[in-house]
Design a protein around this motif. Structure first.
Motif, mmCIF file in Angstrom:
data_model
loop_
_atom_site.group_PDB
_atom_site.id
_atom_site.type_symbol
_atom_site.label_atom_id
_atom_site.label_comp_id
_atom_site.label_asym_id
_atom_site.label_seq_id
_atom_site.Cartn_x
_atom_site.Cartn_y
_atom_site.Cartn_z
ATOM 1 N N ASN A 171 -3.914 -1.350 17.310
ATOM 2 C CA ASN A 171 -3.819 -2.769 16.937
ATOM 3 C C ASN A 171 -3.628 -2.999 15.442
ATOM 4 O OD1 ASN A 171 -4.126 -3.791 19.616
ATOM 5 N ND2 ASN A 171 -6.334 -3.355 19.477
ATOM 6 N N HIS A 172 -3.198 -1.972 14.716
ATOM 7 C CA HIS A 172 -2.890 -2.115 13.294
ATOM 8 C C HIS A 172 -1.436 -1.720 13.050
ATOM 9 C CE1 HIS A 172 -7.005 -2.913 12.021
ATOM 10 N NE2 HIS A 172 -7.415 -1.892 12.758
ATOM 11 N N ILE A 173 -0.774 -2.449 12.174
ATOM 12 C CA ILE A 173 0.596 -2.115 11.805
ATOM 13 C C ILE A 173 0.555 -0.975 10.792
ATOM 14 C CG2 ILE A 173 2.738 -2.951 10.776
ATOM 15 C CD1 ILE A 173 1.897 -5.786 11.724
ATOM 16 N N ILE A 174 1.178 0.147 11.127
ATOM 17 C CA ILE A 174 1.109 1.326 10.260
ATOM 18 C C ILE A 174 2.455 1.750 9.700
ATOM 19 C CG2 ILE A 174 -0.954 2.163 11.458
ATOM 20 C CD1 ILE A 174 0.921 4.300 12.762
ATOM 21 N N ALA A 175 3.547 1.179 10.219
ATOM 22 C CA ALA A 175 4.875 1.520 9.710
ATOM 23 C C ALA A 175 5.813 0.334 9.915
ATOM 24 C CB ALA A 175 5.429 2.762 10.402
ATOM 25 N N GLU A 223 0.829 -1.211 0.000
ATOM 26 C CA GLU A 223 0.000 0.000 0.000
ATOM 27 C C GLU A 223 0.862 1.259 0.000
ATOM 28 O OE1 GLU A 223 -3.343 0.424 -0.185
ATOM 29 O OE2 GLU A 223 -3.501 -1.730 -0.546
ATOM 30 N N SER A 224 1.977 1.206 0.727
ATOM 31 C CA SER A 224 2.844 2.377 0.876
ATOM 32 C C SER A 224 3.533 2.764 -0.430
ATOM 33 C CB SER A 224 3.912 2.113 1.946
ATOM 34 O OG SER A 224 3.331 1.830 3.194
ATOM 35 N N HIS A 235 1.932 3.483 6.143
ATOM 36 C CA HIS A 235 0.640 3.402 5.449
ATOM 37 C C HIS A 235 0.209 4.799 4.989
ATOM 38 C CE1 HIS A 235 -3.643 2.749 4.710
ATOM 39 N NE2 HIS A 235 -3.352 1.460 4.628
ATOM 40 N N PRO A 236 -0.338 4.921 3.775
ATOM 41 C CA PRO A 236 -0.731 6.233 3.246
ATOM 42 C C PRO A 236 -1.588 7.073 4.186
ATOM 43 C CG PRO A 236 -0.890 4.579 1.528
ATOM 44 C CD PRO A 236 -0.555 3.836 2.791
ATOM 45 N N LYS A 237 -2.451 6.438 4.971
ATOM 46 C CA LYS A 237 -3.319 7.188 5.899
ATOM 47 C C LYS A 237 -2.532 7.829 7.042
ATOM 48 C CE LYS A 237 -7.529 4.452 5.157
ATOM 49 N NZ LYS A 237 -8.536 3.566 5.806
ATOM 50 N N TYR A 238 -1.317 7.346 7.282
ATOM 51 C CA TYR A 238 -0.522 7.823 8.417
ATOM 52 C C TYR A 238 0.747 8.558 7.978
ATOM 53 C CZ TYR A 238 -3.547 4.845 11.225
ATOM 54 O OH TYR A 238 -4.645 4.270 11.836
ATOM 55 N N GLN A 239 0.895 8.797 6.689
ATOM 56 C CA GLN A 239 2.074 9.496 6.215
ATOM 57 C C GLN A 239 2.031 10.981 6.581
ATOM 58 O OE1 GLN A 239 2.468 8.559 2.028
ATOM 59 N NE2 GLN A 239 2.805 6.380 2.418
ATOM 60 N N LYS A 240 3.217 11.576 6.658
ATOM 61 C CA LYS A 240 3.396 12.999 6.996
ATOM 62 C C LYS A 240 2.882 13.327 8.396
ATOM 63 C CE LYS A 240 3.334 14.427 2.169
ATOM 64 N NZ LYS A 240 2.717 15.319 1.133
ATOM 65 N N GLN A 241 2.950 12.333 9.285
ATOM 66 C CA GLN A 241 2.561 12.542 10.678
ATOM 67 C C GLN A 241 3.706 12.205 11.646
ATOM 68 O OE1 GLN A 241 -1.373 10.845 11.669
ATOM 69 N NE2 GLN A 241 -1.801 10.711 9.475
ATOM 70 N N GLY A 242 4.896 11.980 11.102
ATOM 71 C CA GLY A 242 6.064 11.752 11.939
ATOM 72 C C GLY A 242 6.389 10.309 12.255
ATOM 73 N N TYR A 243 5.588 9.367 11.753
ATOM 74 C CA TYR A 243 5.831 7.961 12.075
ATOM 75 C C TYR A 243 7.111 7.446 11.407
ATOM 76 C CZ TYR A 243 1.166 7.813 14.085
ATOM 77 O OH TYR A 243 0.057 8.047 14.868
#
Length: 202
Positions: free
Chosen positions: A57-61, A20-21, A88-96
């Motif tokens: 509970n989801h893997i985001i990075a 997805e990324s 993950h695209p939904k969590y990008q540009k948030q510092g993860y």
């Protein structure tokens, strides 16, 4: 938010995350999820630096490192390369991405590595202390030795030790992709449309 090492039961969720990324970012479709899959079973894989971030509970990075080789004077030494790193695209540009990179770079330094190689955006990775590998007489395989190759960088932990690592750097074997095997591997994932987009590398 939890930062922890990847375990075997995470593998497919992580591969979906990576897919997805990177989908349609650098080329139509992507092959980074296939690289991750192969890397885990390669001798060059550094399991101690295989980390992910969980949120709700989801893997985001996710991030991985593997040993590449520096060749000089008929001998070779190993030096880790960072990546792929995925958010993950939904969590990008948030510092993860920064969190997992900084966390694992600290781990790598504690493990005694003299430095870490990365191939990527110099503006992005310079914020983590990466600089041109050319400065340390480390060159990317296939490139002219006079080419500073700003995308080919190193984060130096020990400037004295890194002097012993001058030469030509080659990627881990798991970075090589067989397109036919990739296409077969991709059939196990939900269908996605490959698109040619301006700015892609391929």
């Amino acid at each position: 938010m939890i930062i922890r090492q990847e375990i075997k039961t995470d593998y497919r969720e992580v591969e979906n995350l990576v897919r997805e990324s990177f989908w349609n970012i650098y080329r139509p479709g992507c092959y980074e999820h296939y690289i991750i899959h192969n890397m885990r079973y390669a001798k060059s894989f550094i399991k101690q630096l295989d980390y992910l971030i969980e949120e709700d509970n989801h893997i985001i990075a996710h991030i991985v490192y593997a040993n590449g080789k520096i060749h000089s004077n008929n001998e070779s030494k190993t030096l880790p390369i960072l990546g792929p790193v995925s958010v993950h695209p939904k969590y990008q540009k948030q510092g993860y991405g920064s969190k997992i990179i900084n966390y694992t770079l600290k781990k790598a330094e504690e493990m005694g590595y003299p430095g870490i190689i990365v191939v990527g955006d110099e503006k992005y990775y310079s914020r983590f202390g990466f600089e041109k590998a050319f400065k340390y007489n480390i060159h990317y395989e296939g490139m002219d030795r006079n080419d500073e190759a700003p995308f080919f960088m190193i984060k130096v932990f020990d400037k004295n030790k890194i002097n012993d690592y001058q030469g030509i750097f080659s990627n881990p074997e798991s970075y090589t992709v067989d397109i036919e095997l990739l296409n077969e591997f991709d059939k196990a994932f939900p269908p996605k449309i490959k698109e040619k987009i301006e700015g892609q590398l391929e």
